[in-house]
Design a protein around this motif. Sequence first.
Motif, short mmCIF file in Angstrom:
data_model
loop_
_atom_site.label_atom_id
_atom_site.label_comp_id
_atom_site.label_asym_id
_atom_site.label_seq_id
_atom_site.Cartn_x
_atom_site.Cartn_y
_atom_site.Cartn_z
N ALA A 8 0.84 -1.20 0.00
CA ALA A 8 0.00 0.00 0.00
C ALA A 8 0.87 1.25 0.00
CB ALA A 8 -0.93 -0.01 1.22
N TRP A 9 1.96 1.25 0.78
CA TRP A 9 2.84 2.42 0.81
C TRP A 9 3.56 2.61 -0.51
CZ3 TRP A 9 1.76 6.17 3.61
CH2 TRP A 9 1.32 6.03 4.93
N LEU A 10 3.91 1.51 -1.18
CA LEU A 10 4.53 1.63 -2.52
C LEU A 10 3.55 2.28 -3.49
CD1 LEU A 10 6.45 -1.75 -2.90
CD2 LEU A 10 7.44 0.55 -2.79
N LEU A 11 2.29 1.90 -3.40
CA LEU A 11 1.26 2.49 -4.27
C LEU A 11 1.08 3.97 -3.95
CD1 LEU A 11 -0.81 2.10 -6.48
CD2 LEU A 11 -2.43 1.31 -4.75
N VAL A 12 1.08 4.32 -2.66
CA VAL A 12 0.98 5.72 -2.26
C VAL A 12 2.15 6.51 -2.85
CG1 VAL A 12 1.11 7.32 -0.29
CG2 VAL A 12 -0.34 5.29 -0.15
N ALA A 13 3.38 5.95 -2.71
CA ALA A 13 4.57 6.65 -3.22
C ALA A 13 4.50 6.81 -4.73
CB ALA A 13 5.83 5.88 -2.82
N LEU A 14 4.10 5.76 -5.46
CA LEU A 14 4.00 5.82 -6.92
C LEU A 14 3.00 6.89 -7.35
CD1 LEU A 14 4.58 4.49 -9.76
CD2 LEU A 14 2.54 3.12 -9.33
N CYS A 15 1.83 6.90 -6.73
CA CYS A 15 0.79 7.86 -7.12
C CYS A 15 1.17 9.29 -6.74
CB CYS A 15 -0.55 7.47 -6.50
SG CYS A 15 -1.20 5.90 -7.11
N ALA A 16 1.76 9.47 -5.56
CA ALA A 16 2.16 10.81 -5.13
C ALA A 16 3.28 11.35 -6.01
CB ALA A 16 2.59 10.80 -3.67
N ALA A 17 4.26 10.50 -6.36
CA ALA A 17 5.36 10.94 -7.23
C ALA A 17 4.83 11.30 -8.62
CB ALA A 17 6.42 9.85 -7.33
N THR A 18 3.88 10.52 -9.11
CA THR A 18 3.28 10.81 -10.41
C THR A 18 2.51 12.13 -10.35
OG1 THR A 18 3.10 8.46 -10.88
CG2 THR A 18 1.73 9.90 -12.17
N GLY A 19 1.75 12.34 -9.28
CA GLY A 19 1.03 13.60 -9.13
C GLY A 19 1.97 14.79 -9.07
N ALA A 20 3.10 14.62 -8.35
CA ALA A 20 4.08 15.72 -8.24
C ALA A 20 4.69 16.02 -9.61
CB ALA A 20 5.17 15.35 -7.25
N TYR A 21 5.02 14.98 -10.39
CA TYR A 21 5.58 15.21 -11.72
C TYR A 21 4.55 15.92 -12.62
CZ TYR A 21 7.07 14.51 -16.46
OH TYR A 21 7.40 14.73 -17.76
N CYS A 22 3.28 15.54 -12.48
CA CYS A 22 2.24 16.19 -13.29
C CYS A 22 2.10 17.66 -12.91
CB CYS A 22 0.92 15.45 -13.14
SG CYS A 22 0.93 13.83 -13.93
N LEU A 23 2.29 18.00 -11.64
CA LEU A 23 2.28 19.41 -11.24
C LEU A 23 3.40 20.17 -11.94
CD1 LEU A 23 1.55 19.52 -7.39
CD2 LEU A 23 0.07 20.25 -9.27
N LEU A 24 4.58 19.54 -12.04
CA LEU A 24 5.69 20.18 -12.75
C LEU A 24 5.39 20.34 -14.24
CD1 LEU A 24 8.74 18.44 -11.04
CD2 LEU A 24 7.90 20.76 -10.68
N ARG A 25 4.67 19.37 -14.82
CA ARG A 25 4.30 19.46 -16.23
C ARG A 25 3.34 20.61 -16.48
NH1 ARG A 25 1.47 14.47 -17.47
NH2 ARG A 25 0.93 15.55 -19.37
N MET A 26 2.67 21.09 -15.45
CA MET A 26 1.74 22.22 -15.62
C MET A 26 2.48 23.52 -15.93
SD MET A 26 -1.15 21.47 -12.73
CE MET A 26 -2.11 22.92 -13.18
N ARG A 27 3.80 23.52 -15.84
CA ARG A 27 4.59 24.71 -16.19
C ARG A 27 4.89 24.75 -17.69
NH1 ARG A 27 9.58 24.03 -12.52
NH2 ARG A 27 10.33 25.53 -14.03
N SER A 28 4.38 23.80 -18.44
CA SER A 28 4.62 23.72 -19.88
C SER A 28 4.13 24.98 -20.59
CB SER A 28 3.90 22.49 -20.45
OG SER A 28 3.88 22.53 -21.86
N GLY A 29 4.76 25.29 -21.71
CA GLY A 29 4.32 26.41 -22.53
C GLY A 29 3.16 26.04 -23.43
N VAL A 30 2.80 24.76 -23.49
CA VAL A 30 1.71 24.28 -24.35
C VAL A 30 0.44 24.16 -23.51
CG1 VAL A 30 0.97 22.41 -25.87
CG2 VAL A 30 3.40 22.98 -25.68
N GLU A 31 -0.61 24.88 -23.90
CA GLU A 31 -1.83 24.93 -23.09
C GLU A 31 -2.46 23.56 -22.91
OE1 GLU A 31 -6.25 26.97 -23.02
OE2 GLU A 31 -4.80 27.63 -24.50
N GLU A 32 -2.54 22.77 -23.98
CA GLU A 32 -3.15 21.44 -23.90
C GLU A 32 -2.37 20.56 -22.93
OE1 GLU A 32 -5.54 18.22 -24.30
OE2 GLU A 32 -5.93 20.27 -24.90
N GLN A 33 -1.05 20.69 -22.94
CA GLN A 33 -0.20 19.92 -22.02
C GLN A 33 -0.50 20.31 -20.57
OE1 GLN A 33 1.67 17.18 -21.73
NE2 GLN A 33 3.58 17.80 -22.72
N ARG A 34 -0.65 21.60 -20.32
CA ARG A 34 -0.95 22.08 -18.96
C ARG A 34 -2.31 21.57 -18.49
NH1 ARG A 34 0.86 27.07 -21.02
NH2 ARG A 34 -1.30 27.80 -21.15
#
Length: 198
Positions: A8-34
């Motif tokens: 369960a903790w591995l799943l929490v870590a995987l999902c939280a890390a993915t969510g954090a990376y997606c937050l960083l992707r929101m800085r993209s210059g492409v609107e659809e990507q954001r």
Amino acid sequence: MPGPVSAAWLLVALCAATGAYCLLRMRSGVEEQRRAAGGEALMGFGMAVMAVPAAVFTPPRWAWPLYAAVFGAAALRALWAARAAPHHLHHLVGAAAMVYMSVAMAAAPPGAHHAHGGSGMPLLTGALLLYFAGYVLLTGARLVPAAGPGRAPSAPAPGPGAAVGAGGRPLGWGDRPELARACRLSMGIGMVAMLLTM
């Protein structure tokens, strides 16, 4: 979430890390990507919270209807966006799966919020499992470089900033399509793991 606490903790870590990376992707210059990254960040963090072992944290009963409402709104947004871009249908299915799991948690007897069992909707669980398992396999296959007859395997990119986008401009690491696919693959794996506990 039932099962071994370490899983369960591995799943929490995987999902939280993915969510954090997606937050960083929101800085993209492409609107659809954001826009896509924002929905995926919500999904990643929502899955991380839902996967926390019950021994550590059991949300209050009122949290599940709130959860269902948030992901219901995300599903409506994805449905609206799918009119112009059909790839948002995957976001719609993901948000609908989160609504389904939230409703199942709300309907579970007190103290069994992470047991998922007895929801009375095994066909829907099976259909969602088939969808996400297929999605994981397809997305995983797309990440593997293809080397057909007479073609040498493609060499790895020299560095994160080396990919080139439209107009010859180098892509930032948050705009690279293979990283976005890996992010979606991680969330698909997490969704399969969560649905298996239903």
